[in-house]
Scaffold this active site. Structure first.
Site, PDB file in Angstrom:
ATOM      1  N   HIS A 139      14.700 140.821   0.198  1.00 27.23           N
ATOM      2  CA  HIS A 139      14.284 139.759  -0.734  1.00 27.23           C
ATOM      3  C   HIS A 139      14.968 138.448  -0.375  1.00 27.23           C
ATOM      4  O   HIS A 139      16.189 138.418  -0.177  1.00 27.23           O
ATOM      5  CB  HIS A 139      14.655 140.152  -2.168  1.00 27.23           C
ATOM      6  N   HIS A 197      11.870 145.168   4.337  1.00 27.06           N
ATOM      7  CA  HIS A 197      12.167 145.101   2.905  1.00 27.06           C
ATOM      8  C   HIS A 197      13.480 144.354   2.666  1.00 27.06           C
ATOM      9  O   HIS A 197      14.558 144.958   2.657  1.00 27.06           O
ATOM     10  CB  HIS A 197      12.238 146.526   2.329  1.00 27.06           C
ATOM     11  N   GLU A 244      11.836 153.966  -7.367  1.00 30.90           N
ATOM     12  CA  GLU A 244      13.236 153.528  -7.223  1.00 30.90           C
ATOM     13  C   GLU A 244      13.967 153.877  -8.522  1.00 30.90           C
ATOM     14  O   GLU A 244      14.715 154.840  -8.559  1.00 30.90           O
ATOM     15  CB  GLU A 244      13.298 152.014  -6.941  1.00 30.90           C
ATOM     16  N   ASP A 261      17.291 145.458   1.571  1.00 30.09           N
ATOM     17  CA  ASP A 261      16.933 145.085   0.188  1.00 30.09           C
ATOM     18  C   ASP A 261      17.550 143.747  -0.245  1.00 30.09           C
ATOM     19  O   ASP A 261      16.886 142.718  -0.155  1.00 30.09           O
ATOM     20  CB  ASP A 261      17.299 146.217  -0.777  1.00 30.09           C
ATOM     21  N   ASP A 262      18.777 143.786  -0.732  1.00 35.93           N
ATOM     22  CA  ASP A 262      19.482 142.564  -1.169  1.00 35.93           C
ATOM     23  C   ASP A 262      20.909 142.671  -0.635  1.00 35.93           C
ATOM     24  O   ASP A 262      21.851 142.952  -1.389  1.00 35.93           O
ATOM     25  CB  ASP A 262      19.500 142.477  -2.704  1.00 35.93           C
TER      26      ASP A 262
HETATM   27  N1  ADE Z   1      14.106 142.552  -6.673  1.00 33.19           N
HETATM   28  C1  ADE Z   1      15.137 142.401  -5.816  1.00 33.19           C
HETATM   29  N2  ADE Z   1      15.642 143.607  -5.475  1.00 33.19           N
HETATM   30  C2  ADE Z   1      14.921 144.536  -6.138  1.00 33.19           C
HETATM   31  C3  ADE Z   1      14.951 145.945  -6.205  1.00 33.19           C
HETATM   32  N3  ADE Z   1      15.841 146.668  -5.512  1.00 33.19           N
HETATM   33  N4  ADE Z   1      14.070 146.555  -7.016  1.00 33.19           N
HETATM   34  C4  ADE Z   1      13.179 145.836  -7.712  1.00 33.19           C
HETATM   35  N5  ADE Z   1      13.099 144.513  -7.681  1.00 33.19           N
HETATM   36  C5  ADE Z   1      13.964 143.867  -6.901  1.00 33.19           C
HETATM   37 ZN    ZN Z   2      13.441 145.509  -3.082  1.00 37.92          ZN
END
Ligand code: ADE
Ligand code: ZN
Length: 319
Positions: free
Chosen positions: A10, A8, A191, A269-270
């Site tokens: 992005h 996971h 989330e 995630d990011d």
């Molecule tokens: N796009 C990028 N990060 C995200 C996240 N944590 N939740 C939903 N969409 C996303």
């Molecule tokens: Zn995500």
């Protein structure tokens, strides 16, 4: 170093500030105003302003090569932390808006994946994601493009974006198409919205994994159902704490989910937005080496890699 697996992350959310500056300079662009704070980090306040900051970072991307350099750069960095396999969430929306064809975009991503594999041995794969708040028609168009032009590195289909918009059932046609054509499926749920969002996702979509899903910990029956089905959560504790879902790592439900028998994985995630990395997530999970190896093995099992790749990775991770 424990071999790590990421399910996971992005693509554009992996762009470090230094890379954003480099890409903007290379493309002759001014950096979007308000992107960086005085400390040089991305600026955002809550989930929705985070999504807006994410969109601003995307504006530094202009050419297929830019996308290839982003995935290469991420894989190179995470390989140095011990990652052996990464599935990257890649949205065709950005290249499409730039007039880059799906095939040219994939070719550039594949070049970045191959370069990282040659140099660091890490295996990268792609999950095509649609963006929930852009609606079901766009999602179906994404799925149709994906199945029309198969690529060996594209192994799955998913959805991110604003979880409060639309319902999982609205996206069932897109997911049904992806699933019927043999793609693994995952969806962000649980989330920013509570357990009801995860229930709706598992009831309406052919998913074997849930992105985040941590709000399932608020519902004992849901945790039991996820455990019974073997639905795997792509847990991203650093992201959840940064976005304010939980005040700190100590109150994060990772350990409660594990205790309830829900299969979990650890992810970033990011990462630069949330001041984390995959290695940091493993380090801060407060789990011993055996438990971390178990998590890496769970991630391999839940990955959308081919069977031979899975067996090789499981051997590499050990027990
Ligand atoms: N796009 C990028 N990060 C995200 C996240 N944590 N939740 C939903 N969409 C996303
Ligand atoms: Zn995500």
């Amino acid at each position: 170093m424990i071999p790590k697996v990421e399910l996971h992350c992005h693509l554009e959310g992996s762009i470090a500030p230094a890379l954003a500056r480099e890409l903007a300079a290379r493309n002759g662009l001014d950096l979007p105003s308000g992107l960086f704070g005085a400390d040089g980090h991305y600026v955002w306040r809550d989930f929705w302003s985070f999504l807006a900051a994410y969109d601003r970072v995307c504006t530094v991307l202009r050419t297929p090569r830019d996308f290839g350099d982003v995935i290469y750069s991420y894989l190179a960095g995470v390989a140095a932390e011990g990652a052996v396999y990464v599935e990257m969430f890649c949205s065709p929306e950005r290249p499409a808006a730039l007039g880059i064809s799906y095939a040219a975009w994939l070719e550039a991503l594949a070049e970045g994946i191959d370069r990282a594999h040659r140099e660091f041995g890490i295996v990268g794969r792609i999950i095509i994601i649609c963006i929930r708040h852009l609606g079901p028609e766009r999602a179906l168009a994404m799925a149709e493009a994906m199945v029309a032009e198969p690529h060996p590195y594209v192994v799955g289909f998913g959805m991110g974006g604003d979880e409060a918009k639309f319902t999982p059932a609205d996206f069932a046609p897109a997911y049904r198409l992806a699933h019927d054509k043999g793609y693994g499926c995952t969806v962000h749920a649980g989330e920013v919205v509570g357990p009801e969002s995860v229930w709706a996702a598992i009831d309406c979509l052919p998913v074997t994994r849930i992105g985040h899903g941590v709000r399932s910990a608020d519902d004992t029956a849901l945790m039991a159902e996820l455990a019974r089905r073997g639905t795997v959560l792509e847990v991203c504790p650093g992201s959840n704490v940064a976005l304010g879902l939980y005040p700190d790592r100590a109150s994060h439900p990772l350990h409660r989910l594990i205790a309830a028998g829900v299969p979990v994985t650890l992810n970033s995630d990011d990462p630069p937005f949330f001041h984390t990395t995959l290695g940091n997530e493993y380090d801060k999970a407060d789990l011993d080496d055996a438990a971390l190896r178990h998590i890496a093995r769970t991630a391999v099992d839940a990955s959308f890699a081919d069977e031979a790749t899975k067996q090789r990775l499981l051997k590499e991770i050990g027990s």
